[in-house]
Motif scaffolding. Structure first.
Motif, PDB file in Angstrom:
ATOM      1  N   ALA A   1      -8.363   4.122   4.351  1.00  0.00           N
ATOM      2  CA  ALA A   1      -8.115   4.759   3.052  1.00  0.00           C
ATOM      3  C   ALA A   1      -8.990   5.993   2.861  1.00  0.00           C
ATOM      4  O   ALA A   1      -8.525   7.040   2.390  1.00  0.00           O
ATOM      5  CB  ALA A   1      -8.369   3.742   1.931  1.00  0.00           C
ATOM      6  N   LEU A   2     -10.260   5.888   3.230  1.00  0.00           N
ATOM      7  CA  LEU A   2     -11.166   7.031   3.087  1.00  0.00           C
ATOM      8  C   LEU A   2     -10.748   8.177   3.990  1.00  0.00           C
ATOM      9  O   LEU A   2     -10.751   9.346   3.579  1.00  0.00           O
ATOM     10  CB  LEU A   2     -12.600   6.591   3.404  1.00  0.00           C
ATOM     11  CG  LEU A   2     -13.684   7.662   3.276  1.00  0.00           C
ATOM     12  CD1 LEU A   2     -13.752   8.184   1.845  1.00  0.00           C
ATOM     13  CD2 LEU A   2     -15.042   7.095   3.705  1.00  0.00           C
TER      14      LEU A   2
ATOM     15  N   GLY B   1     -10.743  -0.022   4.381  1.00  0.00           N
ATOM     16  CA  GLY B   1     -11.558   0.991   3.720  1.00  0.00           C
ATOM     17  C   GLY B   1     -11.710   2.245   4.554  1.00  0.00           C
ATOM     18  O   GLY B   1     -11.622   3.365   4.036  1.00  0.00           O
TER      19      GLY B   1
ATOM     20  N   GLN C   1      -8.513  -4.099  -2.713  1.00  0.00           N
ATOM     21  CA  GLN C   1      -8.495  -4.971  -1.534  1.00  0.00           C
ATOM     22  C   GLN C   1      -9.819  -4.935  -0.791  1.00  0.00           C
ATOM     23  O   GLN C   1     -10.337  -5.970  -0.354  1.00  0.00           O
ATOM     24  CB  GLN C   1      -7.360  -4.556  -0.597  1.00  0.00           C
ATOM     25  CG  GLN C   1      -7.219  -5.487   0.604  1.00  0.00           C
ATOM     26  CD  GLN C   1      -6.069  -5.098   1.512  1.00  0.00           C
ATOM     27  OE1 GLN C   1      -5.258  -4.233   1.165  1.00  0.00           O
ATOM     28  NE2 GLN C   1      -5.985  -5.725   2.665  1.00  0.00           N
ATOM     29  N   VAL C   2     -10.396  -3.746  -0.649  1.00  0.00           N
ATOM     30  CA  VAL C   2     -11.674  -3.620   0.055  1.00  0.00           C
ATOM     31  C   VAL C   2     -12.777  -4.378  -0.680  1.00  0.00           C
ATOM     32  O   VAL C   2     -13.604  -5.065  -0.074  1.00  0.00           O
ATOM     33  CB  VAL C   2     -12.048  -2.130   0.212  1.00  0.00           C
ATOM     34  CG1 VAL C   2     -13.476  -1.983   0.709  1.00  0.00           C
ATOM     35  CG2 VAL C   2     -11.090  -1.440   1.178  1.00  0.00           C
ATOM     36  N   ALA C   3     -12.782  -4.265  -2.008  1.00  0.00           N
ATOM     37  CA  ALA C   3     -13.852  -4.885  -2.795  1.00  0.00           C
ATOM     38  C   ALA C   3     -13.738  -6.402  -2.830  1.00  0.00           C
ATOM     39  O   ALA C   3     -14.762  -7.109  -2.772  1.00  0.00           O
ATOM     40  CB  ALA C   3     -13.834  -4.329  -4.215  1.00  0.00           C
TER      41      ALA C   3
ATOM     42  N   SER D   1     -11.594  -5.671   5.329  1.00  0.00           N
ATOM     43  CA  SER D   1     -11.955  -4.671   4.320  1.00  0.00           C
ATOM     44  C   SER D   1     -12.514  -3.414   4.974  1.00  0.00           C
ATOM     45  O   SER D   1     -12.236  -2.293   4.527  1.00  0.00           O
ATOM     46  CB  SER D   1     -12.984  -5.253   3.345  1.00  0.00           C
ATOM     47  OG  SER D   1     -12.402  -6.258   2.539  1.00  0.00           O
TER      48      SER D   1
ATOM     49  N   GLN E   1       0.830  -1.201   0.000  1.00  0.00           N
ATOM     50  CA  GLN E   1       0.000   0.000   0.000  1.00  0.00           C
ATOM     51  C   GLN E   1       0.870   1.259   0.000  1.00  0.00           C
ATOM     52  O   GLN E   1       0.761   2.112  -0.885  1.00  0.00           O
ATOM     53  CB  GLN E   1      -0.925  -0.015   1.217  1.00  0.00           C
ATOM     54  CG  GLN E   1      -1.772   1.240   1.392  1.00  0.00           C
ATOM     55  CD  GLN E   1      -2.801   1.397   0.296  1.00  0.00           C
ATOM     56  OE1 GLN E   1      -3.574   0.477   0.040  1.00  0.00           O
ATOM     57  NE2 GLN E   1      -2.831   2.551  -0.348  1.00  0.00           N
TER      58      GLN E   1
ATOM     59  N   ALA F   1      -6.036   0.109  -2.654  1.00  0.00           N
ATOM     60  CA  ALA F   1      -6.869  -0.047  -1.458  1.00  0.00           C
ATOM     61  C   ALA F   1      -8.300  -0.446  -1.824  1.00  0.00           C
ATOM     62  O   ALA F   1      -8.901  -1.315  -1.182  1.00  0.00           O
ATOM     63  CB  ALA F   1      -6.878   1.253  -0.654  1.00  0.00           C
ATOM     64  N   LEU F   2      -8.848   0.182  -2.875  1.00  0.00           N
ATOM     65  CA  LEU F   2     -10.202  -0.153  -3.303  1.00  0.00           C
ATOM     66  C   LEU F   2     -10.300  -1.603  -3.778  1.00  0.00           C
ATOM     67  O   LEU F   2     -11.291  -2.299  -3.517  1.00  0.00           O
ATOM     68  CB  LEU F   2     -10.657   0.791  -4.410  1.00  0.00           C
ATOM     69  CG  LEU F   2     -10.999   2.220  -3.984  1.00  0.00           C
ATOM     70  CD1 LEU F   2     -11.310   3.072  -5.213  1.00  0.00           C
ATOM     71  CD2 LEU F   2     -12.194   2.215  -3.023  1.00  0.00           C
TER      72      LEU F   2
ATOM     73  N   ALA G   1     -14.434  -0.115  10.972  1.00  0.00           N
ATOM     74  CA  ALA G   1     -14.254   0.947   9.972  1.00  0.00           C
ATOM     75  C   ALA G   1     -13.877   2.264  10.644  1.00  0.00           C
ATOM     76  O   ALA G   1     -13.017   3.015  10.147  1.00  0.00           O
ATOM     77  CB  ALA G   1     -15.522   1.109   9.151  1.00  0.00           C
TER      78      ALA G   1
END
Length: 435
Positions: free
Chosen positions: A369-370, A366, A70-72, A362, A42, A67-68, A242
């Motif tokens: 990352a956000l 997530g 991996q989250v998805a 995730s 990352q 990152a997206l 999260a």
């Protein structure tokens, strides 16, 4: 008081020795090295693309796409492991991830266009083999099938969470050292080799067969437990993770902004590492917490501590104070992660445990990352205090969840027994018989 402390330390040591006896010494080693690339790529993708393209924007897009991805795809990896077993799934994704990371390094060195680098980053994220979450699932399965006590199961979760903490401290540090001494491409190439070798070793370890998929009933042709719905408390627990990720991201943005303001940009990684080391140390001590302090109480204490310890960040303006406040704040992180993962493990059906751990990871990634994306801009516009305020807000929301939600425990009894409320004293014992 000294005698009590020695007794608790001895108790923790005995419990961790029981955990190592369950796995043998090799499994923790390969699982730690196998999850290290996840913590490396990352940050490494951002440094690599920034170095080769000269554009922070392109680097940020590539890291965000990773990152997206991996989250998805994290929940999908867990779901596949639940249905087909860990051996095949982890082996396939480890090799695919090694190829994807190699392709990203090659593309960056070849100065490919930004959209292509973003696609390569997304592929690298989507193929992460989730060694950490699946190691946690496997270790819990080993403990349950051996008839281990709830204390040993809790220690297993503590042990795995601490390995995660260490990997997320060591991974960025290795990338930073490689970037200073040579080139980020070397560290990224090393990550590709590591995930191929150690991810495959984790997949092929004999314990993989103990995390086998649920048995199929002849009459229905489907696994009965696979239809088990997620309890209502699970979304709240995932939201808590999260928000924990959001705290990580906001603190990272605030630390980066404050060290840059002080002209000490190279200190940002060290400050963040100090928080991670303290968090890992706190995670190891969780095995010494008495059983009479139940899971829900631990959740409340950890989130309340995170809120209280994050507030001094708002007034931090100097580097020594930043080190002190952030290091102490690390005390609350690992206990919260360990407790929530433990609550999730008790709440869901065994046939959905790997999937749940994938979703949980995730949620954490997530949220981080956000938060990095949002609070990074806040810190640029309004200073480090704005990012730290966002971290405290996330901590406050997590504490509110812990105060309001009553987690449930999955009752693995004949006839689809309903979920039972998690008591706030002794954790409930789950039936240890294989399905």
């Amino acid at each position: 008081m000294g005698t009590t402390g020695k007794r608790e330390r001895r108790r923790a040591g005995d419990t961790y020795r029981q955990v190592i006896r369950l796995t043998g010494p090799l499994l923790p080693c390969v699982s730690f090295l196998g999850r290290l690339p996840t913590a490396t790529i990352q940050f490494g993708s951002v440094l690599l693309v920034a170095r080769t393209s000269g554009s922070l924007g392109t680097a940020g897009v590539t890291g965000g796409a990773l990152a997206l991805g991996q989250v998805a795809c994290g929940p999908l990896v867990g779901r596949l492991a639940d249905r087909h077993g860990q051996r095949t799934v982890v082996l396939a994704f480890s090799l695919a991830n090694a190829l994807a990371v190699t392709a990203l390094v090659t593309g960056a060195l070849a100065a490919l266009p930004a959209p292509v680098l973003a696609l390569l980053g997304a592929a690298a994220g989507a193929t992460v083999p989730l060694v950490g979450p699946l190691a946690r699932t496997r270790l819990v399965a080993l403990a349950r099938r051996s008839g281990a006590s709830e204390g040993t199961v809790g220690a297993a979760l503590s042990f795995e969470s601490t390995l995660d903490e260490l990997s997320f401290v060591l991974g960025p540090a290795l990338i930073g050292v490689a970037a200073v001494l040579a080139h980020p491409a070397y560290a990224m190439g090393g990550a590709a080799v590591l995930v191929a070798v150690c991810g495959s070793a984790f997949a092929l370890h004999p314990t993989a067969r103990l995390a086998a998929p649920a048995r199929v009933e002849p009459r229905s042709g489907r696994a009965r437990a696979a239809r088990a719905p997620m309890p209502r408390c699970v979304p709240a627990l995932l939201t808590s993770l999260a928000l924990q990720g959001a705290m990580f991201g906001a603190c990272q943005a605030g630390i980066t902004a404050l060290t840059a303001r002080l002209g000490q940009e190279d200190q940002a990684g060290l400050v963040y590492a100090a928080m991670g080391v303290m968090s890992a140390a706190a995670g190891f001590t969780m095995a010494a917490v008495p059983d009479r302090i139940g899971a829900r109480t631990r959740w409340r204490l950890a989130t309340g501590a995170a809120l209280a310890l994050s507030l001094p960040l708002l007034g931090t303006t100097a580097l020594p104070g930043l080190y002190a406040v952030v290091t102490v704040l690390g005390i609350a992180y690992a206990p919260h992660l360990i407790t929530v993962f433990g609550l999730l493990e008790r709440a869901v059906a065994p046939s959905r445990l790997a999937e749940t751990m994938g979703v949980a990871t995730s949620a954490l990634v997530g949220g981080q990352a956000l938060a990095v994306a949002v609070t990074g801009r806040l810190a640029e516009s309004h200073g480090p205090a704005a990012a730290f305020a966002a971290a405290s807000t996330a901590a406050g929301l997590t504490f509110a969840l812990a105060m309001a939600v009553r987690p449930t425990a999955y009752a693995q009894a004949p006839g689809n027994a309903p979920h039972a409320r998690v008591r706030d004293t002794q954790p409930q014992q789950r039936d240890t018989q294989p399905q």
